[in-house]
Design a protein around this motif. Structure first.
Motif, PDB file in Angstrom:
ATOM      1  N   ILE A  12       8.408 -19.851  -2.425  1.00 25.93           N
ATOM      2  CA  ILE A  12       7.034 -19.577  -2.824  1.00 25.93           C
ATOM      3  C   ILE A  12       6.232 -18.916  -1.697  1.00 25.93           C
ATOM      4  O   ILE A  12       5.400 -18.048  -1.956  1.00 25.93           O
ATOM      5  N   GLY A  13       6.487 -19.270  -0.477  1.00 30.36           N
ATOM      6  CA  GLY A  13       5.777 -18.665   0.663  1.00 30.36           C
ATOM      7  C   GLY A  13       6.083 -17.179   0.784  1.00 30.36           C
ATOM      8  O   GLY A  13       5.183 -16.358   0.972  1.00 30.36           O
ATOM      9  N   THR A  14       7.342 -16.817   0.651  1.00 30.51           N
ATOM     10  CA  THR A  14       7.760 -15.419   0.740  1.00 30.51           C
ATOM     11  C   THR A  14       7.192 -14.620  -0.423  1.00 30.51           C
ATOM     12  O   THR A  14       6.700 -13.500  -0.250  1.00 30.51           O
ATOM     13  N   ILE A  15       7.234 -15.203  -1.605  1.00 33.96           N
ATOM     14  CA  ILE A  15       6.712 -14.525  -2.796  1.00 33.96           C
ATOM     15  C   ILE A  15       5.203 -14.332  -2.693  1.00 33.96           C
ATOM     16  O   ILE A  15       4.671 -13.258  -2.982  1.00 33.96           O
ATOM     17  N   LEU A  16       4.515 -15.361  -2.241  1.00 34.40           N
ATOM     18  CA  LEU A  16       3.068 -15.289  -2.081  1.00 34.40           C
ATOM     19  C   LEU A  16       2.684 -14.253  -1.030  1.00 34.40           C
ATOM     20  O   LEU A  16       1.764 -13.457  -1.231  1.00 34.40           O
ATOM     21  N   ALA A  17       3.406 -14.212   0.086  1.00 35.30           N
ATOM     22  CA  ALA A  17       3.130 -13.242   1.141  1.00 35.30           C
ATOM     23  C   ALA A  17       3.369 -11.810   0.643  1.00 35.30           C
ATOM     24  O   ALA A  17       2.571 -10.896   0.915  1.00 35.30           O
ATOM     25  N   ALA A  18       4.427 -11.596  -0.080  1.00 34.29           N
ATOM     26  CA  ALA A  18       4.728 -10.266  -0.611  1.00 34.29           C
ATOM     27  C   ALA A  18       3.654  -9.831  -1.612  1.00 34.29           C
ATOM     28  O   ALA A  18       3.239  -8.672  -1.630  1.00 34.29           O
ATOM     29  N   SER A  19       3.205 -10.755  -2.436  1.00 31.68           N
ATOM     30  CA  SER A  19       2.163 -10.440  -3.420  1.00 31.68           C
ATOM     31  C   SER A  19       0.847 -10.089  -2.737  1.00 31.68           C
ATOM     32  O   SER A  19       0.166  -9.137  -3.117  1.00 31.68           O
ATOM     33  N   LEU A  20       0.474 -10.877  -1.743  1.00 33.85           N
ATOM     34  CA  LEU A  20      -0.765 -10.599  -1.007  1.00 33.85           C
ATOM     35  C   LEU A  20      -0.692  -9.251  -0.288  1.00 33.85           C
ATOM     36  O   LEU A  20      -1.658  -8.495  -0.274  1.00 33.85           O
ATOM     37  N   LYS A  21       0.472  -8.964   0.299  1.00 34.64           N
ATOM     38  CA  LYS A  21       0.650  -7.688   0.989  1.00 34.64           C
ATOM     39  C   LYS A  21       0.538  -6.526   0.003  1.00 34.64           C
ATOM     40  O   LYS A  21      -0.115  -5.529   0.282  1.00 34.64           O
ATOM     41  N   ALA A  22       1.126  -6.643  -1.170  1.00 37.44           N
ATOM     42  CA  ALA A  22       1.051  -5.593  -2.187  1.00 37.44           C
ATOM     43  C   ALA A  22      -0.391  -5.384  -2.647  1.00 37.44           C
ATOM     44  O   ALA A  22      -0.843  -4.245  -2.794  1.00 37.44           O
ATOM     45  N   MET A  23      -1.128  -6.484  -2.851  1.00 39.87           N
ATOM     46  CA  MET A  23      -2.529  -6.379  -3.249  1.00 39.87           C
ATOM     47  C   MET A  23      -3.356  -5.721  -2.152  1.00 39.87           C
ATOM     48  O   MET A  23      -4.205  -4.869  -2.417  1.00 39.87           O
ATOM     49  N   PHE A  24      -3.109  -6.114  -0.905  1.00 42.00           N
ATOM     50  CA  PHE A  24      -3.826  -5.540   0.233  1.00 42.00           C
ATOM     51  C   PHE A  24      -3.540  -4.040   0.339  1.00 42.00           C
ATOM     52  O   PHE A  24      -4.453  -3.240   0.517  1.00 42.00           O
ATOM     53  N   ASP A  25      -2.272  -3.646   0.233  1.00 40.32           N
ATOM     54  CA  ASP A  25      -1.895  -2.239   0.319  1.00 40.32           C
ATOM     55  C   ASP A  25      -2.543  -1.420  -0.796  1.00 40.32           C
ATOM     56  O   ASP A  25      -2.997  -0.297  -0.588  1.00 40.32           O
ATOM     57  N   GLN A  26      -2.591  -1.999  -2.005  1.00 40.89           N
ATOM     58  CA  GLN A  26      -3.196  -1.318  -3.137  1.00 40.89           C
ATOM     59  C   GLN A  26      -4.696  -1.116  -2.916  1.00 40.89           C
ATOM     60  O   GLN A  26      -5.232  -0.039  -3.160  1.00 40.89           O
ATOM     61  N   GLU A  27      -5.352  -2.148  -2.445  1.00 43.89           N
ATOM     62  CA  GLU A  27      -6.795  -2.057  -2.173  1.00 43.89           C
ATOM     63  C   GLU A  27      -7.070  -1.064  -1.035  1.00 43.89           C
ATOM     64  O   GLU A  27      -8.023  -0.279  -1.104  1.00 43.89           O
ATOM     65  N   LEU A  28      -6.241  -1.093  -0.018  1.00 41.44           N
ATOM     66  CA  LEU A  28      -6.396  -0.168   1.107  1.00 41.44           C
ATOM     67  C   LEU A  28      -6.220   1.280   0.632  1.00 41.44           C
ATOM     68  O   LEU A  28      -7.008   2.159   1.002  1.00 41.44           O
ATOM     69  N   ALA A  29      -5.241   1.546  -0.204  1.00 44.84           N
ATOM     70  CA  ALA A  29      -5.016   2.893  -0.735  1.00 44.84           C
ATOM     71  C   ALA A  29      -6.208   3.342  -1.585  1.00 44.84           C
ATOM     72  O   ALA A  29      -6.628   4.501  -1.514  1.00 44.84           O
ATOM     73  N   LYS A  30      -6.763   2.442  -2.372  1.00 43.01           N
ATOM     74  CA  LYS A  30      -7.915   2.762  -3.214  1.00 43.01           C
ATOM     75  C   LYS A  30      -9.132   3.118  -2.358  1.00 43.01           C
ATOM     76  O   LYS A  30      -9.819   4.104  -2.620  1.00 43.01           O
ATOM     77  N   GLN A  31      -9.381   2.333  -1.307  1.00 42.19           N
ATOM     78  CA  GLN A  31     -10.517   2.597  -0.423  1.00 42.19           C
ATOM     79  C   GLN A  31     -10.308   3.883   0.385  1.00 42.19           C
ATOM     80  O   GLN A  31     -11.256   4.632   0.620  1.00 42.19           O
ATOM     81  N   LYS A  32      -9.072   4.116   0.780  1.00 46.05           N
ATOM     82  CA  LYS A  32      -8.758   5.351   1.518  1.00 46.05           C
ATOM     83  C   LYS A  32      -9.032   6.568   0.637  1.00 46.05           C
ATOM     84  O   LYS A  32      -9.615   7.553   1.078  1.00 46.05           O
ATOM     85  N   LYS A  33      -8.620   6.510  -0.621  1.00 43.43           N
ATOM     86  CA  LYS A  33      -8.842   7.602  -1.567  1.00 43.43           C
ATOM     87  C   LYS A  33     -10.333   7.825  -1.780  1.00 43.43           C
ATOM     88  O   LYS A  33     -10.806   8.967  -1.807  1.00 43.43           O
ATOM     89  N   ALA A  34     -11.098   6.743  -1.924  1.00 41.38           N
ATOM     90  CA  ALA A  34     -12.551   6.857  -2.116  1.00 41.38           C
ATOM     91  C   ALA A  34     -13.206   7.503  -0.896  1.00 41.38           C
ATOM     92  O   ALA A  34     -14.098   8.354  -1.031  1.00 41.38           O
ATOM     93  N   LEU A  35     -12.766   7.122   0.301  1.00 41.00           N
ATOM     94  CA  LEU A  35     -13.304   7.689   1.533  1.00 41.00           C
ATOM     95  C   LEU A  35     -12.955   9.176   1.641  1.00 41.00           C
ATOM     96  O   LEU A  35     -13.801   9.990   2.001  1.00 41.00           O
ATOM     97  N   GLU A  36     -11.723   9.530   1.312  1.00 36.91           N
ATOM     98  CA  GLU A  36     -11.308  10.940   1.338  1.00 36.91           C
ATOM     99  C   GLU A  36     -12.150  11.759   0.359  1.00 36.91           C
ATOM    100  O   GLU A  36     -12.577  12.865   0.684  1.00 36.91           O
ATOM    101  N   ASP A  37     -12.388  11.221  -0.830  1.00 36.50           N
ATOM    102  CA  ASP A  37     -13.193  11.924  -1.826  1.00 36.50           C
ATOM    103  C   ASP A  37     -14.623  12.134  -1.321  1.00 36.50           C
ATOM    104  O   ASP A  37     -15.208  13.202  -1.502  1.00 36.50           O
TER     105      ASP A  37
END
Length: 107
Positions: A12-37
């Protein structure tokens, strides 16, 4: 006496960490795109302002010249025609003694 030994293993720890990392990466990509725009929009706005300013200054500087362009073109055409006629005069404008160079250049 019952000796019950339970062992619980979980990823569960590994799964939770991977999920949080994926969510963080997705949010970071979204904010990066908004900043570029936003940066691209600001850049385009400034570029458009500079192009308009350049066009305005060009009109102010070149406007008077363009206004006289037609007159200058006519003057140039008349000058060229006059130069051509003075270089190659018609037969009626030629001196009578042109054919005889000795008479033309008397001492």
């Amino acid at each position: 006496e019952n000796n019950l030994d339970f062992k619980l293993r979980s990823d569960i720890g590994t799964i939770l960490a991977a999920s949080l990392k994926a969510m963080f990466d997705q949010e970071l990509a979204k904010q990066k795109k908004a900043l570029e725009d936003k940066v691209n929009a600001l850049y385009k706005e400034k570029a458009d302002e500079l192009e308009k300013s350049l066009a305005d200054k060009k009109a102010v500087i070149l406007g008077p010249l363009a206004k006289h362009e037609g007159a200058l073109g006519g003057l140039l055409d008349r000058s060229v025609n006059q130069a051509k006629s003075s270089v190659a005069p018609s037969a009626s404008q030629m001196p009578a003694n042109v054919g005889d160079f000795k008479k033309l250049f008397k001492r």
